[in-house]
Scaffold this active site. Sequence first.
Site, PDB file in Angstrom:
ATOM      1  N   HIS A 471       0.830  -1.207   0.000  1.00 21.76           N
ATOM      2  CA  HIS A 471       0.000   0.000   0.000  1.00 21.76           C
ATOM      3  C   HIS A 471       0.870   1.266   0.000  1.00 21.76           C
ATOM      4  CE1 HIS A 471      -3.712   2.280   1.240  1.00 21.76           C
ATOM      5  NE2 HIS A 471      -2.775   3.118   1.649  1.00 21.76           N
ATOM      6  N   GLU A 472       1.766   1.358   0.957  1.00 19.37           N
ATOM      7  CA  GLU A 472       2.592   2.567   1.058  1.00 19.37           C
ATOM      8  C   GLU A 472       3.535   2.676  -0.140  1.00 19.37           C
ATOM      9  OE1 GLU A 472       1.616   4.702   3.039  1.00 19.37           O
ATOM     10  OE2 GLU A 472       0.378   3.396   4.268  1.00 19.37           O
ATOM     11  N   HIS A 475       1.738   4.397  -2.893  1.00 23.77           N
ATOM     12  CA  HIS A 475       1.795   5.860  -2.743  1.00 23.77           C
ATOM     13  C   HIS A 475       3.168   6.371  -3.192  1.00 23.77           C
ATOM     14  CE1 HIS A 475      -1.990   6.599  -0.756  1.00 23.77           C
ATOM     15  NE2 HIS A 475      -1.718   5.866   0.300  1.00 23.77           N
ATOM     16  N   HIS A 478       3.448   6.729  -6.854  1.00 27.92           N
ATOM     17  CA  HIS A 478       2.724   7.935  -7.266  1.00 27.92           C
ATOM     18  C   HIS A 478       3.638   9.157  -7.119  1.00 27.92           C
ATOM     19  CE1 HIS A 478      -1.554   9.987  -6.971  1.00 27.92           C
ATOM     20  NE2 HIS A 478      -0.989  10.171  -8.138  1.00 27.92           N
TER      21      HIS A 478
END
Length: 679
Positions: A471-472, A475, A478
């Site tokens: 998940h992290e 990010h 991104h």
Amino acid sequence: MNNPFLQPYHTLHDTTPFQQIRIEDYEPAVREGMRLEDEEIQQITGNPEEPTFQNTILALEHAGKALDRVTTVLFNLLSAETCDALEEIAEKLTPALSEHANNISLNEQLFARVKAVYDKRESLQLTPEERRLLEKSYDGFVRNGANLSEEDKATFRKLSMELSSLTLKFSQNHLKETNGYELVLHTEDELAGLPESAIEAAAHTAHEKGKEGCWVITLQAPSYVPFMKYSDKRELRKTLYMAYNTQCCHDNEFNNLKIVEQLVNLRMELAQLLGFKNYAEYVLKKRMAEHSENVYKLLNDLLEAYTPTARQEVEEIRALARELEGEDFELMPWDFSYYAEKLKNRKFSLDEEALRPYFELSRVKAGVFGLATRLYGITFKENKEIPVYHPDVQAYEVFDRDGSFLAVLYTDFHPREGKRSGAWMTSYKEQWIDDNGCNSRPHVSVTMNFTKATKDKPALLTFSEVNTFLHEFGHALHGMFANTRFQSMSGTNVYWDFVELPSQIMENFAIEKEFLNTFACHYQTGEPIPQELIQRIVDASNFNVAYACLRQLSFGFLDMAWYTRQSKFEGDVKAYEKEAWQRTQLLPQPKDTCMSVQFGHIMSGGYSAGYYSYKWAEVLDADAFSVFKETGIFNQDTARSFRENILSKGGTEHPMTLYKRFRGQEPTIEALLKRNGIK
Ligand SMILES: [Zn+2]
């Protein structure tokens, strides 16, 4: 002056020189940064030339870089590596910083120039990115009341002040109610069913509260949740459940019933003052969902799709309870987690601990980095020349497919004193392209609190920690792929209901055999993770998924019921709440309970008219991942399209425009239904 913040860094990739920063450097650098930004703003407002995009909007975008440089480090370290001295500095500087920010957002001369540019926007021949920056800048002022008459401005300020003091009061009341409650257990019999860790924690709490020899259960999640899940004592579960769900509606000074009414009404007034019909419309103007109708459509579509399965799930749990307790057993809210846990064990007997040996941290890391290499062709090279803020932190240079430098990535995996709990991604420097076309690459960090290595075992992660990593890291991608002209719209600077797409899409890989097989081997034997174990992870991941969905929907409906109101609320908060989420409730609801009075997310936490975002993001990530599923999860063309259309674009265009460019159509709930086994 020898302050590292006030001179060029002279480090590799201009990374933060953590070793050179002394605690006493922050304050002078912040004050100097504010002074410089004030000067930059004065240059804009004092410019004798006509306001243009260049001399106003662009100049404003570039202002404050020196301040940004120091505050970024300060606030990042407050989360990742803090100490009393740093806390003190932050406390001292925070009022000055918010006053500084207010002075800019309330600067009338500045707004007049921004508005002058905005008013002639049609004739300026701006690129889409410039146009979006202009709108963002203008809207920022307007949403702060800049366009109001003097009289309305005064009202706006009054409403804002009342709101901020009431939200504070709301959360203080909740905290006091939570902390003021304890369930004291005196006999071992009352502990029946609880796992050893919960009993130890309860004894520890008792010790702290001077109740030696007893056990104390509190309303804080680490105490409450295991008790509701494991305690064999139904009466105690009921007592605790009722205590939890009647917080802040007792006849005492911490009652929030009136405050809920006031908060909801104040937000409505504020939105209407700014020309919106209700608060939800005000919020949603800056969201991918755009309007209440779209939010309601999502909530209703999901409700319709998940209700039949949710009913079956509840039936199955009720059946188990009756099998164990007798035919006349009535399943109540305080029974649900308890029997759900028993059913889960019976169906899957999945022991989180049994998975750990397959998830040794260095292998997981190689797996996650390897996934990025496979999808995007990027590579990671640790470089010890890059300064770090703690010896546990590792710094990587990340290179693009063609070998060019892409970003710096810091990884910081384990808990320690001075680091807050949870997991997050952040940037020490964002990305932008300057006027000469020079692309200033970002410095991104992922920070976790994973299980540590011990004397005789390396760090072995749980499955949910593997998910958190993905998940992290999503990010982080991104942030690292950001490729936009303006920093304020770069990377993760996107609408709130869009920001979790890049992160959540990565979690989909965790249950893909093809991916797990690339790295998940037993740390001692090297044996790959058994297929049968993976299958059980997949099966268990959908356990009670429909019931959980209805619970999230109930909060979404409640949130929208409060913030789509167009007239003042006066009346019975509890009754209004029960009406608002009635269609989502599958268990009897005790009359006295109330969620709104303790629903910090929507009353005091910034999720007002935004709770739907959780489900919105899930729909998006499932829909987007379905393209990978169709084309092969490692398909490089799909990955390239995801990078080009979404990850690199930040907030430079409306998220729906970006999304459709990747997906070819608007998202639907179909992929999520499929993933959850609903269809
Ligand atoms: Zn996230």
